[in-house]
Design an enzyme around this catalytic site. Structure first.
Site, mmCIF file in Angstrom:
data_model
loop_
_atom_site.group_PDB
_atom_site.id
_atom_site.type_symbol
_atom_site.label_atom_id
_atom_site.label_comp_id
_atom_site.label_asym_id
_atom_site.label_seq_id
_atom_site.Cartn_x
_atom_site.Cartn_y
_atom_site.Cartn_z
ATOM 1 N NE ARG A 27 47.350 57.922 25.373
ATOM 2 C CZ ARG A 27 47.922 56.964 26.128
ATOM 3 N NH1 ARG A 27 49.045 57.217 26.801
ATOM 4 N NH2 ARG A 27 47.414 55.772 26.225
ATOM 5 C CD GLU A 84 50.906 58.128 33.662
ATOM 6 O OE1 GLU A 84 51.762 57.581 34.374
ATOM 7 O OE2 GLU A 84 50.897 58.033 32.421
#
Lengths: 346, 200
Positions: free
Chosen positions: A223, A265
């Site tokens: 993700r 991230e």
């Protein structure tokens, strides 16, 4: 593929730069013109060629400089790398996963020769050659998790699974978005997420945990998460907040394009074979607003996302104080045109 | 002093139920100051809880000692401070048999430290009960220098080790038995909000 590694810094004079190729492959995290938390997990099974999703552990032009920055941080504060005693096997699992993946995905950079438990590892970009015995910690200069994460971009947490929960019982954390491994080590999934606003009420953590407890070997997931960082600084730790905090207040309409960075991230999650732990690499990508707006779709979209973001999220992500200047800057790159679906630039 | 009800907060902020007796199972009990009243009520509800209990009390100026002693615990000890009681408490944890119940009562500083010691010694979390009584002062760890400041009653407060002014977070580490304190004027050095009393 040839990679040239940048000679650059993530502190002090901040010489970090993205090349034109790095800009095009940046993992822009918004697939639509608005943002809210979700359990946005998808299989980590490759992706568009040249993108950071293509390989299991992305190695890019910042690799060598990021590893140097990690070494500086660890020399100042060894508590950024900790492993509770029962996590050593998970460390070996993770070392194996990284060495096998990198040597297969980047054979010109990394080589792994295995003869039973006698292993021979070559890391050309960092100039490392190591012969060791797999599962024998006396044959490495430090613990297996520390050894491999000193050679792997991104922060890394190793999560033990027991009592129907995940426990953050080991980690290497030197490029974090303002959370402390030393404080959070030993916490379970709900505990380490406790400071995140709204998501708990939305049921995000219950669903994510249920999914992750059933994560299977050989089927990693990923993700994207994001925040905003002033200056291309990897070490935005709470430990050093009193040192980097003043930089947050240096944003002006004149310098915001250059100094304000979107911090993305790329989080991946991997079931480990011997320990049944989960490896959780958190790979950080930084890009300045002026580089983002070089891709017109991203400029338009980032403007709309940040303009409409709920105040609580801007506060939690730590950029509420600079939001007006950021949104004002980005508005000049938003002509109101429609944006195409998906995260990739047009 | 009755049991403290804390206002709802994030998941790591500890909440404390009322102690419930596990009959005459082996018991280790640790209380400070007003925490004595929780043990007195526990024993009133089920006197058998004292049959195999080792009770350690830190009065911290409170006058409950004589009443606690009369509850009839198998072993009773008064200590002038937590650190003075620590080696005795650690030995009791080391000697604890399967099924031993740990009853903690009093301030958050005592409960936090004692629970962290017990978890580190391998006691299962569900064998530990705690009830908050008395002062709502907090035990705070400075995220910067890692020093722990005991009995913090204001927000912000000054770290007793490095001198930074820290704000009081609700984020709590069971491993450290402490809340997290973070520099309040990191972005604007010298601009510190007014100190206020911590509320429950």
């Amino acid at each position: 593929m040839t990679l040239n590694f940048n000679d650059e810094t993530f502190r002090g004079d901040y010489t970090f730069r993205n090349s034109p190729a790095a800009i095009r492959r940046f993992p822009f995290p918004f697939d639509q013109d608005s943002y809210m938390y979700s359990v946005n997990l998808e299989p980590h099974a490759g992706g568009r060629e040249g993108s950071p999703f293509q390989n299991r552990f992305d190695v890019d032009e910042h690799y060598v400089a990021e590893m140097k920055d990690r070494e500086i941080t660890l020399t100042e504060d060894p508590l950024r790398c900790q492993s509770l005693p029962h996590m050593e096997l998970a460390g070996w699992d993770f070392l194996e996963l990284v060495m096998v993946s990198k040597s297969e995905d980047y054979p010109e950079l990394f080589t792994l020769n295995r003869d039973g438990d006698r292993w021979h590892w070559i890391n050309r970009p960092l100039g490392i050659e190591q012969r060791f015995t797999f599962l024998d910690p006396t044959t490495l200069p430090c613990g297996p998790m520390e050894y491999i994460t000193r050679q792997t971009q991104g922060d890394h947490a190793l999560l033990d699974q027991r009592d129907g929960n995940l426990w953050m019982d080991a980690g290497m954390v030197t490029s974090q978005a303002d959370w402390s491994l030393d404080f959070d080590i030993g916490m379970n999934f709900y505990e380490w997420h406790a400071p995140v606003p709204k998501a708990n009420e939305m049921g995000v953590f219950q669903r994510a945990l249920k999914f992750l407890l059933n994560l299977q070997q050989g089927a990693p997931v990923r993700r994207l998460n994001w925040t905003m960082t002033v200056n291309p600084r990897l070490d935005t730790s709470p430990e050093n907040y009193h040192k980097w905090g003043p930089e947050k207040r240096t944003i002006t309409p004149e310098n915001v394009g250059e100094k304000q960075h979107l911090r993305v991230e790329l989080q991946t999650l991997w079931r480990l074979p011997r320990s049944n732990a989960i490896a959780f690499p958190i790979r950080c990508y930084l890009m300045s607003l002026e580089d983002i707006v070089s891709q017109p779709k991203w400029g338009r979209r980032l403007h709309r996302v940040l303009r409409d973001l709920p105040d609580e999220l801007a506060e939690y992500k730590g950029f509420a104080v600079n939001r007006p200047v950021i949104v004002d800057y980005l508005s000049k790159f938003d002509d109101g045109a429609e944006t195409s679906p998906g995260i990739f630039p047009d | 002093m009755p049991r403290t009800e804390f206002s709802p907060s994030i998941a790591t902020r500890p909440v404390y139920a009322a102690l419930k007796a596990h009959g005459s199972a082996p018991a280790l009990m640790l209380a400070d100051a007003e925490g004595a009243e929780a043990l007195i009520e526990l024993a009133a509800a089920d006197p058998a809880v004292m049959d195999r209990a080792h009770l350690i009390y830190i009065p911290a100026g409170a006058a409950h000692g004589p009443r606690l002693r009369e509850l009839g615990a198998k072993m009773y000890h008064e200590a002038p401070s937590f650190s003075a009681a620590l080696e005795r408490y650690r030995k009791a944890l080391l000697d604890a048999k399967m099924g031993t119940q740990l009853y903690l009562a009093g301030t958050e500083g005592l409960i936090g430290q004692a629970a962290a010691e017990a978890l580190a010694a391998g006691l299962p979390a569900d064998a530990i009960q705690s009830e908050h009584r008395g002062s709502i002062a907090r035990r705070m760890q400075c995220v910067h220098c890692k020093g722990v400041t005991e009995d913090v009653t204001t927000d912000p407060f000054v770290c007793s080790h490095c001198g930074l002014t820290l704000f009081v977070r609700d984020h709590f580490s069971r491993r450290l038995g402490a809340f997290q304190g973070v520099c309040v004027d990191a972005e604007t050095p010298g601009i510190v909000p007014e100190m206020k009393e911590i509320k429950a």
